[in-house]
Enzyme design. Structure first.
Site, PDB file in Angstrom:
ATOM      1  N   LYS A  30       0.811  -0.959   0.128  1.00 33.05           N
ATOM      2  CA  LYS A  30      -0.025   0.001   0.016  1.00 33.05           C
ATOM      3  C   LYS A  30       0.791   1.088   0.158  1.00 33.05           C
ATOM      4  CE  LYS A  30      -2.255  -0.060   3.663  1.00 33.05           C
ATOM      5  NZ  LYS A  30      -2.480   0.967   4.862  1.00 33.05           N
ATOM      6  N   ARG A 105     -10.847   4.287   9.222  1.00 32.91           N
ATOM      7  CA  ARG A 105     -10.850   2.823   9.529  1.00 32.91           C
ATOM      8  C   ARG A 105     -12.132   2.446  10.088  1.00 32.91           C
ATOM      9  NH1 ARG A 105      -5.227   3.372  10.497  1.00 32.91           N
ATOM     10  NH2 ARG A 105      -3.974   2.012  11.447  1.00 32.91           N
ATOM     11  N   ARG A 144      11.328 -10.390   5.579  1.00 35.42           N
ATOM     12  CA  ARG A 144      11.854  -9.254   5.700  1.00 35.42           C
ATOM     13  C   ARG A 144      13.130  -9.123   6.524  1.00 35.42           C
ATOM     14  NH1 ARG A 144       7.739  -3.987   5.732  1.00 35.42           N
ATOM     15  NH2 ARG A 144       7.358  -4.712   7.865  1.00 35.42           N
ATOM     16  N   ARG A 177      12.760  -7.574  12.317  1.00 31.71           N
ATOM     17  CA  ARG A 177      11.867  -6.709  13.441  1.00 31.71           C
ATOM     18  C   ARG A 177      11.175  -7.858  14.224  1.00 31.71           C
ATOM     19  NH1 ARG A 177       8.575  -2.385  10.267  1.00 31.71           N
ATOM     20  NH2 ARG A 177       7.147  -3.342  11.379  1.00 31.71           N
ATOM     21  N   ARG A 188      -2.042  -9.553  13.126  1.00 34.20           N
ATOM     22  CA  ARG A 188      -2.249  -8.349  12.560  1.00 34.20           C
ATOM     23  C   ARG A 188      -3.070  -8.390  11.334  1.00 34.20           C
ATOM     24  NH1 ARG A 188       3.609  -6.632  11.324  1.00 34.20           N
ATOM     25  NH2 ARG A 188       2.664  -5.081  10.031  1.00 34.20           N
TER      26      ARG A 188
HETATM   27  P1  AMP Z   1      -0.947   2.998  11.395  1.00 38.53           P
HETATM   28  O1  AMP Z   1       0.412   3.547  11.238  1.00 38.53           O
HETATM   29  O2  AMP Z   1      -1.781   3.480  10.239  1.00 38.53           O
HETATM   30  O3  AMP Z   1      -1.012   1.498  11.870  1.00 38.53           O
HETATM   31  O4  AMP Z   1      -1.323   3.780  12.575  1.00 38.53           O
HETATM   32  C1  AMP Z   1      -0.786   3.802  14.120  1.00 38.53           C
HETATM   33  C2  AMP Z   1      -1.814   3.786  15.243  1.00 38.53           C
HETATM   34  O5  AMP Z   1      -2.322   5.474  15.018  1.00 38.53           O
HETATM   35  C3  AMP Z   1      -3.245   2.922  15.030  1.00 38.53           C
HETATM   36  O6  AMP Z   1      -2.942   1.933  15.655  1.00 38.53           O
HETATM   37  C4  AMP Z   1      -4.163   4.000  15.898  1.00 38.53           C
HETATM   38  O7  AMP Z   1      -3.725   3.800  17.222  1.00 38.53           O
HETATM   39  C5  AMP Z   1      -3.726   5.351  15.288  1.00 38.53           C
HETATM   40  N1  AMP Z   1      -4.601   5.594  14.017  1.00 38.53           N
HETATM   41  C6  AMP Z   1      -3.971   5.858  12.720  1.00 38.53           C
HETATM   42  N2  AMP Z   1      -5.189   6.042  12.030  1.00 38.53           N
HETATM   43  C7  AMP Z   1      -6.307   6.041  12.549  1.00 38.53           C
HETATM   44  C8  AMP Z   1      -7.630   6.144  12.311  1.00 38.53           C
HETATM   45  N3  AMP Z   1      -7.954   6.423  11.070  1.00 38.53           N
HETATM   46  N4  AMP Z   1      -8.488   5.978  13.300  1.00 38.53           N
HETATM   47  C9  AMP Z   1      -7.929   5.440  14.628  1.00 38.53           C
HETATM   48  N5  AMP Z   1      -7.075   5.518  14.875  1.00 38.53           N
HETATM   49  C10 AMP Z   1      -5.900   5.389  14.128  1.00 38.53           C
END
Ligand code: AMP
Length: 232
Positions: A30, A105, A144, A177, A188
């Protein structure tokens, strides 16, 4: 002369804005594809995760509110995330379009985004659903390896170093990692599936979802994304 109104009373959209939402499991490519779209159409990539991490690092008010939820692996509240997206989309570099990664989300966020774009007269967002077979995803992620010195990323199956286990440039022993182990990855993926299914159904029912086969090589995936985005 006043602006012409359409039959339903709304103003016709003033300009064409390319609003793109990226959906795809961890390891689906992505981020790579968002980057290609950004370069091709000259529109910014917006990652809510990155904006939130930045806010936490800078100890802003928003960062303090989000930190605890992020650290415990929960979603930040809809109100908070919708607020940062609204502010970001008001910035001048978004006026021709943007790519959202990690947002929406939840259904609430999806509805908020749709309403916001409508109010702005920016048309409807196009949602790209990058689909990759589960077993390929596992291979991509478990394979990875990273160089602890220069940060170079390898994949023991797909892009191996010249000498197994060592960085081509630094000769340092490559590391894996903590969150790239199979057990963590499967978890995940399940979380992702559960979280995203309602969004996929929502956008599909509105005719806004475009499934993209992410199993091809990255250039092939980019090509099919460009043809979706260039159409209509
Ligand atoms: P990501 O890097 O997109 O996995 O985001 C890391 C963390 O940020 C997630 O685990 C959430 O705690 C928060 N987060 C990011 N985007 C959102 C979203 N659209 N809605 C709610 N929490 C978010």
């Amino acid at each position: 002369m006043g602006a012409v109104q359409s039959r339903d009373g709304s103003l016709p959209s003033r300009k064409k804005v390319l609003a793109v939402v990226m959906l795809g499991a961890p390891g689906s490519g992505k981020g790579t594809q968002a980057h290609q779209i950004s370069r091709r159409f000259v529109i910014p990539e917006i990652s809510t995760g990155e904006m939130l991490r930045e806010a936490v690092k800078k100890h802003t008010k928003l960062g303090k509110q989000a930190q605890q939820m992020m650290e415990s692996g929960q979603l930040v509240t809809d109100g908070l995330v919708c607020g940062i997206v609204q502010d970001r989309l008001a910035e001048p570099d978004c006026s021709r379009g943007f790519i959202l990664d990690g947002f929406p989300r939840t259904l609430e966020q999806a509805r908020f985004l749709g309403d916001l774009l409508k109010r702005k007269g920016w048309g409807r967002e196009r949602v790209l659903n990058l689909r990759v077979d589960q077993e390929s995803l596992i291979r991509r992620l478990t394979g990875r390896r990273m160089c602890p010195v220069c940060g170079a990323i390898y994949n023991i199956y797909l892009a191996p170093p010249k000498q197994p286990g060592f960085c081509d440039r630094e000769c340092a022993a490559l590391i894996q990692r903590n969150d790239d182990t199979e057990q963590v990855i499967r978890r995940r993926m399940m979380d992702y599936e559960r979280q995203t299914r309602p969004l996929i159904e929502f956008y599909r029912s509105k005719g806004q979802l475009y499934d993209v086969d992410g199993n091809m090589d990255p250039a092939g995936v980019t090509e099919s994304i460009f043809s979706v985005l260039s159409a209509a």
